[in-house]
Design a protein around this motif. Structure first.
Motif, PDB file in Angstrom:
ATOM      1  N   ASP A  13       6.265  -0.899   9.413  1.00  0.00           N
ATOM      2  CA  ASP A  13       6.290  -0.708  10.862  1.00  0.00           C
ATOM      3  C   ASP A  13       5.832  -1.934  11.647  1.00  0.00           C
ATOM      4  O   ASP A  13       6.365  -2.209  12.718  1.00  0.00           O
ATOM      5  CB  ASP A  13       5.416   0.485  11.256  1.00  0.00           C
ATOM      6  CG  ASP A  13       5.942   1.794  10.676  1.00  0.00           C
ATOM      7  OD1 ASP A  13       7.114   1.857  10.257  1.00  0.00           O
ATOM      8  OD2 ASP A  13       5.156   2.761  10.635  1.00  0.00           O
ATOM      9  N   GLU A  66       0.641   0.082   1.866  1.00  0.00           N
ATOM     10  CA  GLU A  66      -0.310   0.585   2.864  1.00  0.00           C
ATOM     11  C   GLU A  66      -1.714   0.051   2.639  1.00  0.00           C
ATOM     12  O   GLU A  66      -2.499  -0.036   3.586  1.00  0.00           O
ATOM     13  CB  GLU A  66      -0.293   2.110   2.875  1.00  0.00           C
ATOM     14  CG  GLU A  66       1.017   2.667   3.415  1.00  0.00           C
ATOM     15  CD  GLU A  66       1.130   4.170   3.297  1.00  0.00           C
ATOM     16  OE1 GLU A  66       0.490   4.765   2.396  1.00  0.00           O
ATOM     17  OE2 GLU A  66       1.872   4.753   4.109  1.00  0.00           O
ATOM     18  N   HIS A  71       1.482   0.307   8.189  1.00  0.00           N
ATOM     19  CA  HIS A  71       2.120   1.609   8.104  1.00  0.00           C
ATOM     20  C   HIS A  71       3.517   1.385   7.549  1.00  0.00           C
ATOM     21  O   HIS A  71       4.200   0.442   7.961  1.00  0.00           O
ATOM     22  CB  HIS A  71       2.195   2.269   9.482  1.00  0.00           C
ATOM     23  CG  HIS A  71       0.857   2.468  10.100  1.00  0.00           C
ATOM     24  ND1 HIS A  71       0.277   1.554  10.938  1.00  0.00           N
ATOM     25  CD2 HIS A  71      -0.023   3.486   9.969  1.00  0.00           C
ATOM     26  CE1 HIS A  71      -0.904   1.991  11.313  1.00  0.00           C
ATOM     27  NE2 HIS A  71      -1.120   3.176  10.730  1.00  0.00           N
TER      28      HIS A  71
END
Length: 77
Positions: A13, A66, A71
């Protein structure tokens, strides 16, 4: 012995620096059961990981990504 291979696409992300993204690639590539991990230079949020599903699960790959404080999601499972 037959070598089983699979691949998974991981979407990250965050926007990461070159050092950060290549650090994740290197850490994944060093894991037992992983053949390669490669981020797309044109789509830097996407990392393709080639691995042996008999040795490591896709969820473990996601956990390693992670662990770098980002994310991420598995795509295509």
């Amino acid at each position: 012995m037959y070598e089983q291979r699979s691949d998974v696409l991981i979407h990250i992300d965050e926007d990461l620096t070159d050092d950060a993204i290549h650090g994740i690639e290197e850490d994944l590539a060093m894991m037992d059961g992983v053949y390669s991990a490669c981020v797309s230079e044109r789509a830097r949020h996407l990392m393709l990981v080639d691995y042996d599903p008999e040795d490591i699960r896709a969820g473990r790959l996601l956990s390693e990504v992670e662990a770098h404080g980002v994310h991420a999601e598995l795509i295509g499972l």
